[in-house]
Design an enzyme around this catalytic site. Sequence first.
Site, PDB file in Angstrom:
ATOM      1  N   GLU A 189      18.188  29.817  16.791  1.00 47.45           N
ATOM      2  CA  GLU A 189      19.623  29.608  16.572  1.00 47.45           C
ATOM      3  C   GLU A 189      20.239  30.816  15.878  1.00 47.45           C
ATOM      4  O   GLU A 189      19.644  31.384  14.954  1.00 47.45           O
ATOM      5  CB  GLU A 189      19.841  28.355  15.719  1.00 47.45           C
ATOM      6  CG  GLU A 189      21.313  28.023  15.486  1.00 47.45           C
ATOM      7  CD  GLU A 189      21.486  26.823  14.575  1.00 47.45           C
ATOM      8  OE1 GLU A 189      22.184  25.873  14.966  1.00 47.45           O
ATOM      9  OE2 GLU A 189      20.915  26.837  13.455  1.00 47.45           O
ATOM     10  N   TYR A 192      28.649  31.088  18.585  1.00 52.59           N
ATOM     11  CA  TYR A 192      27.440  30.337  18.229  1.00 52.59           C
ATOM     12  C   TYR A 192      26.501  30.380  19.425  1.00 52.59           C
ATOM     13  O   TYR A 192      26.930  30.278  20.578  1.00 52.59           O
ATOM     14  CB  TYR A 192      27.783  28.877  17.909  1.00 52.59           C
ATOM     15  CG  TYR A 192      26.562  27.983  17.756  1.00 52.59           C
ATOM     16  CD1 TYR A 192      25.941  27.832  16.523  1.00 52.59           C
ATOM     17  CD2 TYR A 192      26.029  27.307  18.855  1.00 52.59           C
ATOM     18  CE1 TYR A 192      24.813  27.037  16.382  1.00 52.59           C
ATOM     19  CE2 TYR A 192      24.895  26.503  18.727  1.00 52.59           C
ATOM     20  CZ  TYR A 192      24.299  26.374  17.485  1.00 52.59           C
ATOM     21  OH  TYR A 192      23.174  25.589  17.342  1.00 52.59           O
TER      22      TYR A 192
END
Length: 394
Positions: A205, A117
């Site tokens: 993101e 992530y």
Amino acid sequence: MKIHEYQAKELFRKAQVPVLQGFVAKTPEEAKAAFEKLGGPIAVVKAQVHAGGRGKGTVIEVPTQRGVQLVKSGDEAATVAKNLINNRLVTIQTGPAGSKVNQVFVEQGCKIARELYLAVVVDRGSQMPLMMVSSEGGMDIEQVAHETPEKILKESFDPAYGLQGFQVRKLCKKLGITGDAAKSADFFMKKICKLFVELDCSMAEINPLVITEDNKMIALDAKITFDDNAMFRHPDLKELRDINEEEPAETRAGNTGLSYVKLEGNIGCLVNGAGLAMATMDIIKHHGGAPANFLDVGGGANTQQVTEAFRIILSDPNVKAILVNIFGGIARCTTIAQAIIEASKEVGFTVPLVVRLEGTEVNEGKKMLKDSGLAIISADDLTDAAKKVVASIA
């Protein structure tokens, strides 16, 4: 301002951030053609909506269909696209009504060795951009942050110089990334941070960020949110805005110079000042109510804006009462009182209206409302106003 994944990946590509090849499709036929153009043997069809959790999301009309699905043929890509396009996808971020899917992104597959992530955000603490990475890619990052916060690694960087090599090496060591994969990470992380600064992003993101079997770091997902206050520097980015993905009332409010965010409660709020609006919502909640919106009319609110604010609030069928909380500073209480009176003539109040005024010309403003003949519930302070508006719908 948010944009779609396929748009974000095109910006990534221009900034040399590694991504896979893919094509947008607005019909099942286009999805099939996209698969064939990619050359197989596998591809991924992704619903394009401004919401996370698409992989676990479900289509209301086709409950077995997920928002992201692996396909192995052009016909399968067409079937998945048919199930998604013009239907509504429900994810953890959309609410039960879901979000309409107008297009899909058909992207080539890859051999994944590891999922991570990554996000770049603005850190108010350090007053600098901040990169966050975690070994828990593909997971709900909120759950990771709550249950195992030590798995989220952070590095702030100076926007004038970007992320530095020693910072990348520190992150790679903690993540267990070595060799060619670490070299790829150095290139990738520096490029994404550079993009974040140059495009005035408020968030970038990637979940999941993957390392392939040949040790390449690639953005398998892409979400970008831009700072609206900086869009005057990026007229080209404004063209990426998709009005269909935005809450209509929020768009309408923005066009009038109002700051509005729709919530799930039943007490409408009309307040001047963002901080006061937050406090108003908090105290409504404290006394057992639920705010239906955040609405800041600003310090210089006029009759037109107040009238439009009431229209927007009352357009929400969930609203059962309205609380007006005004501190007269730049905008005098008499101005707000007159605006409320004029708005009542145009809009008509069909739900209980509680008004709390304080500040410049407060006594004159209260007298104007009292003499207007309107069915207004006057409040002495914020606590009194919250209690009265909650009681009005009890």
